[in-house]
Enzyme design. Sequence first.
Site, PDB file in Angstrom:
ATOM      1  N   ARG A  48      -1.267 -13.478   5.262  1.00  0.00           N
ATOM      2  CA  ARG A  48      -2.709 -13.220   5.432  1.00  0.00           C
ATOM      3  C   ARG A  48      -3.454 -14.391   6.064  1.00  0.00           C
ATOM      4  NH1 ARG A  48      -6.543 -14.132   2.084  1.00  0.00           N
ATOM      5  NH2 ARG A  48      -5.219 -14.141   0.228  1.00  0.00           N
ATOM      6  N   TYR A 102     -14.971   3.345  22.777  1.00  0.00           N
ATOM      7  CA  TYR A 102     -13.909   3.949  21.984  1.00  0.00           C
ATOM      8  C   TYR A 102     -14.519   4.475  20.676  1.00  0.00           C
ATOM      9  CZ  TYR A 102      -9.861   4.395  19.028  1.00  0.00           C
ATOM     10  OH  TYR A 102      -8.930   4.894  18.178  1.00  0.00           O
ATOM     11  N   ASP A 174     -13.185  -5.156  25.130  1.00  0.00           N
ATOM     12  CA  ASP A 174     -12.035  -4.382  24.671  1.00  0.00           C
ATOM     13  C   ASP A 174     -11.196  -4.145  25.922  1.00  0.00           C
ATOM     14  OD1 ASP A 174     -10.228  -2.396  24.004  1.00  0.00           O
ATOM     15  OD2 ASP A 174     -11.570  -1.481  22.530  1.00  0.00           O
ATOM     16  N   LYS A 199      -1.494   0.436  21.970  1.00  0.00           N
ATOM     17  CA  LYS A 199      -1.447   1.121  23.254  1.00  0.00           C
ATOM     18  C   LYS A 199      -0.451   0.438  24.199  1.00  0.00           C
ATOM     19  CE  LYS A 199      -4.513   3.426  21.058  1.00  0.00           C
ATOM     20  NZ  LYS A 199      -5.940   3.170  21.133  1.00  0.00           N
TER      21      LYS A 199
HETATM   22  C1  LIG Z   1      -6.947   2.858  20.228  1.00  0.00           C
HETATM   23  C2  LIG Z   1      -8.060   2.016  20.643  1.00  0.00           C
HETATM   24  C3  LIG Z   1      -8.736   1.171  19.744  1.00  0.00           C
HETATM   25  C4  LIG Z   1      -8.401   1.124  18.271  1.00  0.00           C
HETATM   26  O1  LIG Z   1      -7.126   0.695  18.039  1.00  0.00           O
HETATM   27  P1  LIG Z   1      -6.248   1.112  16.739  1.00  0.00           P
HETATM   28  O2  LIG Z   1      -4.996   0.360  16.978  1.00  0.00           O
HETATM   29  O3  LIG Z   1      -6.111   2.591  16.759  1.00  0.00           O
HETATM   30  O4  LIG Z   1      -6.999   0.640  15.537  1.00  0.00           O
HETATM   31  C5  LIG Z   1      -9.752   0.375  20.234  1.00  0.00           C
HETATM   32  N1  LIG Z   1     -10.122   0.423  21.534  1.00  0.00           N
HETATM   33  C6  LIG Z   1      -9.517   1.228  22.416  1.00  0.00           C
HETATM   34  C7  LIG Z   1      -9.982   1.238  23.824  1.00  0.00           C
HETATM   35  C8  LIG Z   1      -8.477   2.051  22.011  1.00  0.00           C
HETATM   36  O5  LIG Z   1      -7.893   2.857  22.914  1.00  0.00           O
END
Ligand SMILES: *Cc1c(COP(=O)(O)O)cnc(C)c1O
Length: 388
Positions: A48, A102, A174, A199
């Site tokens: 952690r 998102y 992001d 992703k």
């Molecule tokens: C999937 C996604 C998230 C969130 O991610 P998780 O791993 O599902 O918590 C945030 N931003 C974008 C652009 C995403 O595609």
Amino acid sequence: MKSKNLGINTICTHVGEVEDKQFKGAISPLYMSSSYAYEDVDVKRYPRYFNTPNQEALCKKIAMLEKCEAALIFGSGMAAVSTTMLAFLHKGDHVVLPQTLYGGTYNFVVEEFHKFGIEYAFAKGFSETDFSEKIQKNTKVIFVETPSNPLMRITDLEMISKLAKQRGIVTMIDNTFASPVNQTPTDFGIDIMIHSATKYMGGHSDILAGAVAASEEHIKQIWNLAKNLGGSLSDYTVWLLERSMKTMVLRVKAQNKNAKKMAKWLEKHPLVEKVYYPGLKSHPEYELAKKQMNGYTGMLSFEINESLNVGNFLKALKMIKPSMSLAGVESTILSPAKTSHALLSAEERKRQNISDGLLRFSVGIEEVEDIIADLEGAFKMVSKMEKI
Ligand SMILES: *Cc1c(COP(=O)(O)O)cnc(C)c1O
């Protein structure tokens, strides 16, 4: 491997390996220990605290990929997004975000921020005025997401960083949709890069993880909160993510190439109304995408003719899977109106240009001929059904 001038594939393959001193194995050994000696050691290790051997090693790879000093890995993309935002936003502070975000990030902002007394505003569009008119005296953060989901709109990163720097505002992006392969936001002055590693970094639809990369100082500030919130990632998954990231550039480049071919093919298709892909000349921010991206990603959206039933179209696909997530090596497809944007009113969806016939397409690494054959088969089957 410390040199700053390594190529991106070399960084993915080698940087941040844990050396197997005991057996001289070819890959990083996995340290699952949640307990480490504290006497006679400089670092107090604990999962952690984000500082186990495997966590620290993978952070080096991610930091170098984003041309940053440091990085942190989280248990999910949303753990990375929420911890990072809360680390820089206190009671009475204000954040500017884009309207198309998102879904998880949007929910986090509108459902949680009022509990912390954090104010926010959504920019109406993607231009400088859209963002600058929302900036207030107490604005501490500008958060962007480019390319955006699902219409792949592009925000000018240099413009955002200039707007923010004049006013001492911290910028966050992001960077999930682009991945470190297709976009390096630090080159344009953005401070903090956030990823859902679920992703493109993971790439095989089998890992949930998140990552943040920034300066030493910013990462320290995020870590101070992160250790209290406790959103760290299990070392086993850290190890799997390291394994996945070795092939990230190969996968993403193959996806870029397939997506561009698919975008061109779809644009010519008589049953497709519109294609949204930053690598097409018809895209409103094509020139900007060319300037700030190294590739146009494997993500695109397209609108099928309104005479076709979307549900039937998805069912007629044999290889491409209808799926909520994205960026795996396999092609997947999703109807935003039925899933990610289902909770919006029909009017709001229309305002955001999200039609019932819109499909978000995550292009995989299959042979492009097979992807085309699957889509063409579905178009034929559904248009025949509509005629009956
Ligand atoms: C999937 C996604 C998230 C969130 O991610 P998780 O791993 O599902 O918590 C945030 N931003 C974008 C652009 C995403 O595609």
